[in-house]
Design an enzyme around this catalytic site. Structure first.
Site, PDB file in Angstrom:
ATOM      1  N   HIS A   6      40.135  -0.440 -34.387  1.00 15.37           N
ATOM      2  CA  HIS A   6      38.681  -0.401 -34.563  1.00 15.37           C
ATOM      3  C   HIS A   6      38.306   0.306 -35.858  1.00 15.37           C
ATOM      4  O   HIS A   6      38.223   1.532 -35.911  1.00 15.37           O
ATOM      5  CB  HIS A   6      38.067   0.305 -33.348  1.00 15.37           C
ATOM      6  CG  HIS A   6      36.571   0.275 -33.270  1.00 15.37           C
ATOM      7  ND1 HIS A   6      35.890   0.771 -32.184  1.00 15.37           N
ATOM      8  CD2 HIS A   6      35.620  -0.170 -34.120  1.00 15.37           C
ATOM      9  CE1 HIS A   6      34.595   0.626 -32.368  1.00 15.37           C
ATOM     10  NE2 HIS A   6      34.400   0.062 -33.544  1.00 15.37           N
ATOM     11  N   ARG A  71      30.885  -3.916 -41.312  1.00 13.35           N
ATOM     12  CA  ARG A  71      30.125  -2.784 -40.775  1.00 13.35           C
ATOM     13  C   ARG A  71      29.254  -3.261 -39.613  1.00 13.35           C
ATOM     14  O   ARG A  71      28.461  -4.197 -39.763  1.00 13.35           O
ATOM     15  CB  ARG A  71      29.245  -2.226 -41.891  1.00 13.35           C
ATOM     16  CG  ARG A  71      28.421  -1.063 -41.456  1.00 13.35           C
ATOM     17  CD  ARG A  71      27.606  -0.501 -42.618  1.00 13.35           C
ATOM     18  NE  ARG A  71      27.359   0.903 -42.388  1.00 13.35           N
ATOM     19  CZ  ARG A  71      27.170   1.809 -43.323  1.00 13.35           C
ATOM     20  NH1 ARG A  71      27.193   1.463 -44.578  1.00 13.35           N
ATOM     21  NH2 ARG A  71      26.961   3.050 -43.009  1.00 13.35           N
ATOM     22  N   ALA A  72      29.390  -2.587 -38.479  1.00 12.93           N
ATOM     23  CA  ALA A  72      28.713  -3.080 -37.266  1.00 12.93           C
ATOM     24  C   ALA A  72      27.199  -2.905 -37.338  1.00 12.93           C
ATOM     25  O   ALA A  72      26.437  -3.796 -36.973  1.00 12.93           O
ATOM     26  CB  ALA A  72      29.264  -2.363 -36.038  1.00 12.93           C
ATOM     27  N   SER A  73      26.761  -1.752 -37.838  1.00  8.60           N
ATOM     28  CA  SER A  73      25.313  -1.517 -37.834  1.00  8.60           C
ATOM     29  C   SER A  73      24.594  -2.448 -38.802  1.00  8.60           C
ATOM     30  O   SER A  73      23.404  -2.712 -38.656  1.00  8.60           O
ATOM     31  CB  SER A  73      25.008  -0.058 -38.168  1.00  8.60           C
ATOM     32  OG  SER A  73      25.507   0.254 -39.445  1.00  8.60           O
ATOM     33  N   HIS A 178      30.450  -5.347 -29.256  1.00 12.57           N
ATOM     34  CA  HIS A 178      29.933  -4.417 -30.256  1.00 12.57           C
ATOM     35  C   HIS A 178      28.507  -4.764 -30.646  1.00 12.57           C
ATOM     36  O   HIS A 178      28.258  -5.767 -31.299  1.00 12.57           O
ATOM     37  CB  HIS A 178      30.826  -4.407 -31.493  1.00 12.57           C
ATOM     38  CG  HIS A 178      30.860  -3.087 -32.191  1.00 12.57           C
ATOM     39  ND1 HIS A 178      29.706  -2.403 -32.550  1.00 12.57           N
ATOM     40  CD2 HIS A 178      31.887  -2.300 -32.578  1.00 12.57           C
ATOM     41  CE1 HIS A 178      30.054  -1.269 -33.130  1.00 12.57           C
ATOM     42  NE2 HIS A 178      31.366  -1.166 -33.151  1.00 12.57           N
ATOM     43  N   TYR A 194      25.081   2.080 -28.792  1.00 12.65           N
ATOM     44  CA  TYR A 194      26.483   1.633 -28.713  1.00 12.65           C
ATOM     45  C   TYR A 194      27.071   1.948 -27.337  1.00 12.65           C
ATOM     46  O   TYR A 194      27.702   1.118 -26.696  1.00 12.65           O
ATOM     47  CB  TYR A 194      27.336   2.334 -29.786  1.00 12.65           C
ATOM     48  CG  TYR A 194      27.228   1.779 -31.192  1.00 12.65           C
ATOM     49  CD1 TYR A 194      26.162   0.971 -31.576  1.00 12.65           C
ATOM     50  CD2 TYR A 194      28.187   2.078 -32.146  1.00 12.65           C
ATOM     51  CE1 TYR A 194      26.066   0.479 -32.876  1.00 12.65           C
ATOM     52  CE2 TYR A 194      28.099   1.588 -33.455  1.00 12.65           C
ATOM     53  CZ  TYR A 194      27.036   0.794 -33.812  1.00 12.65           C
ATOM     54  OH  TYR A 194      26.963   0.320 -35.095  1.00 12.65           O
ATOM     55  N   GLU A 284      37.792   4.214 -35.394  1.00 13.91           N
ATOM     56  CA  GLU A 284      36.521   3.775 -35.984  1.00 13.91           C
ATOM     57  C   GLU A 284      36.215   4.537 -37.273  1.00 13.91           C
ATOM     58  O   GLU A 284      35.075   4.785 -37.611  1.00 13.91           O
ATOM     59  CB  GLU A 284      35.352   3.886 -34.992  1.00 13.91           C
ATOM     60  CG  GLU A 284      34.215   2.918 -35.302  1.00 13.91           C
ATOM     61  CD  GLU A 284      33.063   2.945 -34.303  1.00 13.91           C
ATOM     62  OE1 GLU A 284      32.996   3.859 -33.482  1.00 13.91           O
ATOM     63  OE2 GLU A 284      32.224   2.027 -34.380  1.00 13.91           O
ATOM     64  N   ARG A 290      31.474  11.437 -39.118  1.00 17.67           N
ATOM     65  CA  ARG A 290      32.369  11.649 -40.267  1.00 17.67           C
ATOM     66  C   ARG A 290      32.691  13.114 -40.521  1.00 17.67           C
ATOM     67  O   ARG A 290      33.431  13.444 -41.432  1.00 17.67           O
ATOM     68  CB  ARG A 290      31.732  11.039 -41.521  1.00 17.67           C
ATOM     69  CG  ARG A 290      31.473   9.555 -41.335  1.00 17.67           C
ATOM     70  CD  ARG A 290      30.987   8.878 -42.598  1.00 17.67           C
ATOM     71  NE  ARG A 290      30.650   7.478 -42.315  1.00 17.67           N
ATOM     72  CZ  ARG A 290      30.330   6.579 -43.225  1.00 17.67           C
ATOM     73  NH1 ARG A 290      30.290   6.933 -44.505  1.00 17.67           N
ATOM     74  NH2 ARG A 290      30.032   5.344 -42.878  1.00 17.67           N
TER      75      ARG A 290
END
Ligand SMILES: [Zn+2]
Length: 336
Positions: A6, A71-73, A178, A194, A284, A290
């Site tokens: 991921h 990028r998921a977002s 996702h 999420y 991820e 981060r």
């Protein structure tokens, strides 16, 4: 070998986002829409975007291969229409493909699907086929809520989704469940939406016979399965009350969880509750969280440390989590 199942291309060069901005500005006036060819990103820019980020972290953390997707977002399926999503998904997938071509030992691709609210998922099949057959991608990210936090699509177990599942089975690719960005202010994207989606998808699977219809269909529920492991007793009890088969038999040939839980007690719980065969290593990175945890001095998303530290897990079980289970779920990794 350590496979991180991921990771997203969160560090793509700013040109991609600028192109997207032009696309969004032109909504309602298609003649103004930018062409794909207007996006110019060099190989050096791609190398630079990865070297100081995902590749650096792979080296530092001793992981080998990241299963890598856009990028998921930024998928933001709620923006524009199916055509908007189609072109944007192609761009994002092509960028991931270029990462995989430049670093074939470090990345293997998973695609974004050109979903759009209210549009039948079968329209995503051509892009899925292109990514798998032409680019060698090994899976897709499936958004159960392309509305971005308003939940208007039928549940994942509805026949609405079946044509896409038929193609996934045929191609032997799993989907990671996702969602993308939340445009509902009640739900924070990575902190609530999420995790809500992960939990919601599991409950949808629990109440249906989807896997009787598709015995080989596979889903990865990310972020440690949302609230599922923590509330495993509730889910077992609900299944029992509904006269459903035991969860192990009902779901665990088809549903898998990743280790994107950013503290050790959470990972320990996941691994105590969910059979080891159903857990895939993932971090991820570089993603939602981060920072460095002041309690440990390490990055929250350095999830390898948590798994390594569990002394009651055998080496054979760790090997399954780090490598074997990913090879089982992402069957096309063999050819990649
Ligand atoms: Zn993700």
């Amino acid at each position: 070998m350590i496979i991180d199942c991921h990771g997203h291309y969160t560090t793509a060069p700013a040109e991609a986002e600028a192109w997207r901005k032009l696309q969004v500005q032109a909504l309602g006036n298609p003649s103004q829409a930018p062409h794909k060819a207007q996006l110019r990103i060099s190989d050096d820019q791609i190398r630079e975007s990865l070297e100081g980020a995902q590749l650096k972290l792979q080296r530092e953390r001793g992981t080998d291969l990241t299963i890598f997707s856009p990028r998921a977002s930024s998928m933001a399926h709620h923006i524009g229409d199916a055509q908007t999503s189609r072109v944007w998904s192609e761009i994002c997938n092509e960028l991931v493909h270029r990462c995989c071509q430049l670093y074939p030992d470090n990345f293997v691709g998973v695609c974004q699907l050109p979903q759009s609210p209210g549009v039948p998922p079968k329209t995503c099949i051509p892009e899925l086929e292109r990514c798998v057959e032409e680019f060698g991608f090994v899976g897709c990210n499936l958004n159960p809520d392309p509305s971005g936090g308003h939940w208007k699509e039928p549940p994942l177990t509805d026949k609405w989704w079946y044509p896409l599942y038929e193609k996934m089975v045929e191609l032997q690719v799993p989907a990671m469940v996702h969602v993308s960005t939340s445009c509902n202010p009640a739900f924070h994207t990575t902190g609530a939406h999420y995790l809500n989606a992960d939990t919601t998808a599991f409950m949808q699977f629990l109440t249906s016979d989807l896997f009787k219809d598709f015995p080989t269909l596979k889903f990865v529920i990310p972020h440690g399965g949302g609230a599922v492991p923590y509330h495993w007793g509730r889910f077992r009890g609900l299944a029992q009350d509904m006269k459903r088969p035991p969860l192990q038999e009902l779901l665990l040939n088809n549903v898998f969880f990743d280790t994107c839980v950013y503290h050790r007690p959470g990972i320990e719980l996941l691994l105590k509750v969910i059979p080891v065969d159903n857990v895939l290593f993932a971090s991820e990175m570089v993603g939602a969280v981060r920072g460095i945890d002041p309690q440990t001095g390490h990055h929250y998303d350095d999830t390898r440390r948590y798994v390594d530290a569990i002394d009651w897990l055998s080496d054979a079980d760790k090997k399954k989590i780090f490598e074997g289970n990913a090879r089982k779920v992402y069957a096309r990794l063999r050819g990649a």
